[in-house]
Design a protein around this motif. Structure first.
Motif, mmCIF file in Angstrom:
data_model
loop_
_atom_site.group_PDB
_atom_site.id
_atom_site.type_symbol
_atom_site.label_atom_id
_atom_site.label_comp_id
_atom_site.label_asym_id
_atom_site.label_seq_id
_atom_site.Cartn_x
_atom_site.Cartn_y
_atom_site.Cartn_z
ATOM 1 N N LYS A 116 40.495 59.473 56.179
ATOM 2 C CA LYS A 116 39.537 60.486 56.661
ATOM 3 C C LYS A 116 39.184 60.328 58.148
ATOM 4 O O LYS A 116 38.021 60.059 58.503
ATOM 5 C CB LYS A 116 38.248 60.420 55.834
ATOM 6 C CG LYS A 116 38.420 60.659 54.357
ATOM 7 C CD LYS A 116 38.801 62.098 54.070
ATOM 8 C CE LYS A 116 38.948 62.349 52.579
ATOM 9 N NZ LYS A 116 39.347 63.737 52.280
ATOM 10 N N ASN B 297 40.583 52.075 50.536
ATOM 11 C CA ASN B 297 40.164 53.209 51.369
ATOM 12 C C ASN B 297 40.989 53.314 52.645
ATOM 13 O O ASN B 297 41.198 54.408 53.164
ATOM 14 C CB ASN B 297 38.680 53.089 51.715
ATOM 15 C CG ASN B 297 37.787 53.400 50.524
ATOM 16 O OD1 ASN B 297 38.285 53.526 49.401
ATOM 17 N ND2 ASN B 297 36.493 53.503 50.737
ATOM 18 N N PRO C 234 34.967 55.837 54.782
ATOM 19 C CA PRO C 234 36.316 56.227 55.215
ATOM 20 C C PRO C 234 37.117 55.050 55.772
ATOM 21 O O PRO C 234 36.572 54.151 56.429
ATOM 22 C CB PRO C 234 36.044 57.273 56.298
ATOM 23 C CG PRO C 234 34.675 56.995 56.777
ATOM 24 C CD PRO C 234 33.912 56.443 55.603
ATOM 25 N N GLY D 38 38.650 62.440 60.381
ATOM 26 C CA GLY D 38 37.670 63.428 60.835
ATOM 27 C C GLY D 38 36.232 62.952 60.683
ATOM 28 O O GLY D 38 35.325 63.497 61.335
ATOM 29 N N ARG D 39 36.000 61.960 59.853
ATOM 30 C CA ARG D 39 34.649 61.466 59.619
ATOM 31 C C ARG D 39 34.296 60.256 60.494
ATOM 32 O O ARG D 39 33.231 59.671 60.346
ATOM 33 C CB ARG D 39 34.499 61.070 58.140
ATOM 34 C CG ARG D 39 34.648 62.246 57.171
ATOM 35 C CD ARG D 39 34.445 61.807 55.744
ATOM 36 N NE ARG D 39 33.127 61.193 55.555
ATOM 37 C CZ ARG D 39 32.762 60.535 54.457
ATOM 38 N NH1 ARG D 39 33.628 60.399 53.465
ATOM 39 N NH2 ARG D 39 31.567 60.010 54.352
ATOM 40 N N TYR E 101 42.117 56.700 51.621
ATOM 41 C CA TYR E 101 40.910 57.488 51.946
ATOM 42 C C TYR E 101 40.584 57.274 53.424
ATOM 43 O O TYR E 101 39.487 56.870 53.776
ATOM 44 C CB TYR E 101 39.738 57.048 51.042
ATOM 45 C CG TYR E 101 38.553 57.990 51.056
ATOM 46 C CD1 TYR E 101 38.610 59.223 50.406
ATOM 47 C CD2 TYR E 101 37.379 57.640 51.727
ATOM 48 C CE1 TYR E 101 37.519 60.083 50.419
ATOM 49 C CE2 TYR E 101 36.286 58.492 51.744
ATOM 50 C CZ TYR E 101 36.360 59.706 51.090
ATOM 51 O OH TYR E 101 35.280 60.565 51.116
ATOM 52 N N LYS F 133 33.046 55.845 49.256
ATOM 53 C CA LYS F 133 33.143 56.970 50.194
ATOM 54 C C LYS F 133 33.214 56.516 51.653
ATOM 55 O O LYS F 133 33.193 57.350 52.554
ATOM 56 C CB LYS F 133 31.930 57.893 50.010
ATOM 57 C CG LYS F 133 31.847 58.554 48.637
ATOM 58 C CD LYS F 133 33.076 59.419 48.359
ATOM 59 C CE LYS F 133 32.978 60.089 46.989
ATOM 60 N NZ LYS F 133 34.206 60.880 46.694
ATOM 61 N N ARG G 90 30.486 58.699 61.041
ATOM 62 C CA ARG G 90 30.226 57.413 60.411
ATOM 63 C C ARG G 90 29.816 56.358 61.441
ATOM 64 O O ARG G 90 28.974 55.503 61.177
ATOM 65 C CB ARG G 90 31.486 56.943 59.672
ATOM 66 C CG ARG G 90 31.298 55.655 58.902
ATOM 67 C CD ARG G 90 30.389 55.832 57.698
ATOM 68 N NE ARG G 90 30.090 54.555 57.065
ATOM 69 C CZ ARG G 90 29.614 54.425 55.838
ATOM 70 N NH1 ARG G 90 29.389 55.503 55.108
ATOM 71 N NH2 ARG G 90 29.347 53.232 55.341
ATOM 72 N N CYS H 1 39.114 55.006 58.185
ATOM 73 C CA CYS H 1 39.181 54.978 59.656
ATOM 74 C C CYS H 1 38.117 54.053 60.252
ATOM 75 O O CYS H 1 38.406 53.280 61.174
ATOM 76 C CB CYS H 1 39.047 56.397 60.224
ATOM 77 S SG CYS H 1 37.507 57.223 59.773
#
Length: 563
Positions: free
Chosen positions: A478, A472, A277, A480-481, A476, A275, A485, A279
Motif C-alpha cells: 500500500k 504486510n 501498510p 499510497g498510504r 499489503y 492494517k 501513516r 511501505c
C-alpha cells in the motif's frame, strides 16, 4: 559516565595529563615499561567505580579467577615441557617407553588444565548467565503459573525474599559480556599454550578493565592488546589529533543520525496491526538499519578514538558491512571482534569435534564423489555455524525474537554454503561474470535485503509482530498510504530530524566509499587546506548541536551499553 558528558571530558583530560606526565618524568627509568600502566589501571578502576561500585565486585571476580587459572595452566604447560625434556634424556628407557611416558604425561597435564578450565568457565559463564538471564527465567516460570518455584529460590536465603536472587534486584554491570568473553579467550589461550601467562595480576587487571572497551567492546585479545597496555607511550600530537577526529566522527554518527531516527522507529512500531501498510514497515526497517549501524559503530569510533589518544590501538569492529556481497561476508565485517571470538572459540572447536569428524567421514561414503566431497567439507561447518548464531542470538538476550534472528542468519549462511555448487552451476549456465561491477552491485543489494529481513526479528520484541510485518511487506504494501501513516507516527520536528539524518548518511556513505577504496579519510582530512577543515568542522558541529536540541529524553544511551 556517558561519553558525551562533561564528566567524561574531565576524566579524559586529567588522565591524558597524568598519563603522559608520568611518561615524561620517568623517561630515564631503567624499566622499559615505565609506569603508565599503573596510571591506566587506577583510571580504569575509577571509571568503573563511578559507573557503579558494585560493578567492581564482578570485574574483580572475573579477573582473579581467570588470572589464577591462566597462571596455573601456564605453569602446568611449562612443567610438562620440563618433564618431557627429562624423559628425552633418560637413557634407561627405550624409545617406545619414552613415547608412552610422554603420552601419559601429556594426558595428565591436560586433565589438570581441563579441570581448571571447566571450573573457572562455570564460575564466569554462570555469573554472566545469572545477570543476563535470571529475570527472563523468572518471567518464564511466572508466565507458566509456576511463580512458587522462583519464589522458593528467592526465599531460601532469607525470610523476606530480599536476596540477590530476586529478579527485580538484577542489575547488569557495564560491559560484562565484553570483559567476560575477553577473559575467557585469555583462559582458553592459556589452556592451548598459545603464549605465557601474565605474572602480574594488576597488569592483567588493566587488560580486563581497560575502560574504553567496557562501554561497547570490542572484544580484545591479550596477545594483541596486553603488550600495548604495558608499553611506554610517548606523547604524540598525531595520535591525539586522530583520536579526537575519530571520537568526533563517532559523536556525529550517534547523535546527528542514530538519535534522529530512533524516536520515529519507536513511534512507527508502537501500534502494529494487520492494517499497517508494508511501505511504512520497510521504511522503518531501513531507518533501523541506519540507527543500528550508526549507534553501534559510532560508539565504537568514540572508544577507539579515546584509546588512540592514549597511543593504544584496539581491534577494529566494523569494516563497511553494508558493502558486503554475502551474508557471511557481512558478519565478517559487522562486530568483527565478536565474530572472530565465536569463530576461534566456538566454531572451530565444535567443527573439529569427533562427532563432526564422524559426520564428515559418513558423507564421504555417498556414491556421488563430487557431492560426497562437498558435504564432507560443508555439513560440519554448517551445523557449527547454526550453533554459533544460536549463541549470538542468546548473547543478545534470552528472548524468542533474538533466538529466531540468530537462527535465521545461521540458516541463510548454512543453506548458501550447502547449495553453493548449485549456485555456481547457475552462474556458469547463465554466463554471469561475478567480477562484473553490475553483478557486484546486485550482490550488495541482495545482501542488504537479506540483512534487513533479519532486522524484523531484531527490532520487534514479539515474533508475532515480526511475522505480521513480513506478511504486510509482501502482500499489503500500500504505497499510497505512506505519507498518511508517516504523519500518524509523527514525532517532534520529524522532517528536520529526517533531513538531518539524511545529510549525515551522505557523509557516512562518502567516508565509507573512501575506506572501501583503501583511502584513509582521516589522513586526507588532516592534510586538507585549513579553510576547508574550518567549514567542515563548523558544519558538523552545528548539525550535532541541532541534534542535541531535537533529541528525546531517551536519547543518548547506546544500544549495546549493557551487553
Amino acid at each position: 559516565m556517558e561519553l558525551y558528558s562533561l564528566e567524561f571530558a574531565i576524566f579524559m583530560a586529567v588522565l591524558l595529563a597524568v598519563y603522559y606526565g608520568v611518561e615524561k618524568i620517568f623517561y630515564q627509568s631503567k624499566y622499559n615499561e615505565g609506569y603508565q600502566w599503573i596510571v591506566l589501571t587506577v583510571a580504569n578502576m575509577i571509571f568503573y567505580g563511578l559507573c557503579g561500585l558494585t560493578n567492581l565486585i564482578y570485574i574483580f571476580t572475573t579477573s582473579v579467577t581467570t588470572f589464577a587459572a591462566g597462571l596455573y595452566m601456564s605453569k602446568r604447560t611449562e612443567r610438562n615441557a620440563l618433564d618431557k625434556k627429562a624423559l628425552k634424556n633418560d637413557e634407561t628407557k627405550s624409545k617406545d617407553e619414552i613415547k608412552e611416558a610422554k603420552a601419559k604425561l601429556k594426558a595428565k597435564y591436560m586433565f589438570d588444565k581441563r579441570v581448571a578450565l571447566v571450573i573457572v568457565l562455570l564460575i564466569n559463564v554462570g555469573i554472566l548467565a545469572y545477570l543476563k538471564y535470571w529475570s527472563t527465567i523468572y518471567e518464564f516460570f511466572n508466565g507458566l503459573g509456576a511463580k512458587s518455584v522462583v519464589e522458593t529460590i528467592e526465599e531460601s536465603v532469607t525470610e523476606t525474599g530480599n536476596t540477590i536472587f530476586s529478579a527485580s534486584s538484577v542489575v547488569i554491570p557495564l560491559g560484562i559480556s565484553f570483559y567476560t568473553f575477553q577473559s575467557i579467550s585469555y583462559l582458553i589461550d592459556m589452556y592451548n599454550g598459545k603464549y605465557k601467562a601474565e605474572n602480574n595480576f594488576f597488569k592483567y587487571l588493566n587488560f580486563v578493565s581497560f575502560f574504553p572497551q567496557l562501554l561497547q567492546g570490542p572484544i580484545n585479545r591479550y596477545d594483541q592488546l596486553g603488550n600495548q597496555l604495558k608499553e611506554r607511550h610517548k606523547f604524540d600530537l598525531d595520535n591525539i589529533h586522530r583520536g579526537m577526529l575519530r571520537m568526533a566522527y563517532g559523536f556525529f554518527k550517534k547523535y546527528a543520525i542514530a538519535d534522529m531516527v530512533s524516536p520515529i522507529i519507536i513511534a512507527a512500531f508502537r501500534n502494529i496491526d494487520s492494517k499497517t501498510p508494508g511501505c511504512i514497515i520497510v521504511f522503518t526497517i531501513l531507518l533501523y538499519s541506519i540507527e543500528q549501524y550508526c549507534d553501534f559503530s559510532g560508539g565504537i569510533d568514540m572508544v577507539m578514538g579515546a584509546s588512540k589518544m592514549l597511543g593504544i590501538d584496539m581491534m577494529e569492529n566494523f569494516r563497511q558491512p553494508y558493502f558486503s556481497k554475502s551474508l557471511g561476508e557481512f558478519w565478517r565485517r559487522w562486530h568483527i571482534s565478536l565474530g572472530a571470538w565465536m569463530r576461534d572459540y566456538i566454531f572451530y572447536p565444535v567443527a573439529l569435534t569427533k562427532p563432526m569428524q564422524s559426520l564428515s567421514k559418513a558423507c564421504k561414503k555417498i556414491n556421488n564423489k563430487a557431492l560426497a566431497t562437498h558435504l564432507s567439507r560443508t555439513l560440519p561447518a554448517c551445523l557449527a555455524n547454526l550453533l554459533v548464531f544460536f549463541i549470538v542470538g542468546l548473547w543478545h538476550g534470552a528472548n524468542a525474537h533474538f533466538l529466531i534472528w540468530g537462527i535465521y542468519n545461521g540458516l541463510v549462511i548454512a543453506l548458501s554454503d550447502l547449495f553453493s555448487p548449485v549456485f555456481d552451476k547457475m552462474v556458469t549456465i547463465l554466463h554471469i561474470n561475478r567480477e562484473n561491477k553490475y553483478y557486484k552491485a546486485f550482490a550488495i543489494v541482495r545482501t542488504f535485503i537479506v540483512v534487513n529481513i533479519g532486522w524484523y526479528f531484531d527490532v520487534l520484541v514479539n515474533p508475532k509482530y515480526s511475522f505480521l510485518c513480513l506478511r504486510n511487506t509482501f502482500i499489503y504494501f500500500k504505497p499510497g498510504r505512506f505519507l498518511r501513516r508517516l504523519k500518524d507516527c509523527a514525532v517532534y520536528q520529524q522532517n528536520l530530524c529526517l533531513n538531518l539524518a539524511f545529510i549525515g548518511c551522505i557523509v557516512v556513505l562518502i567516508i565509507s566509499i573512501l575506506k572501501e577504496r583503501g583511502i584513509d579519510p582521516t589522513e586526507k582530512l588532516m592534510k586538507s587546506p585549513i579553510p576547508f577543515r574550518v567549514v567542515l568542522y563548523s558544519t558538523l558541529i552545528i548539525m550535532m548541536l541541532v541534534s542535541f536540541g531535537l533529541s528525546s529524553a531517551s536519547s543518548g544511551s547506546f544500544m549495546y551499553a549493557n551487553y
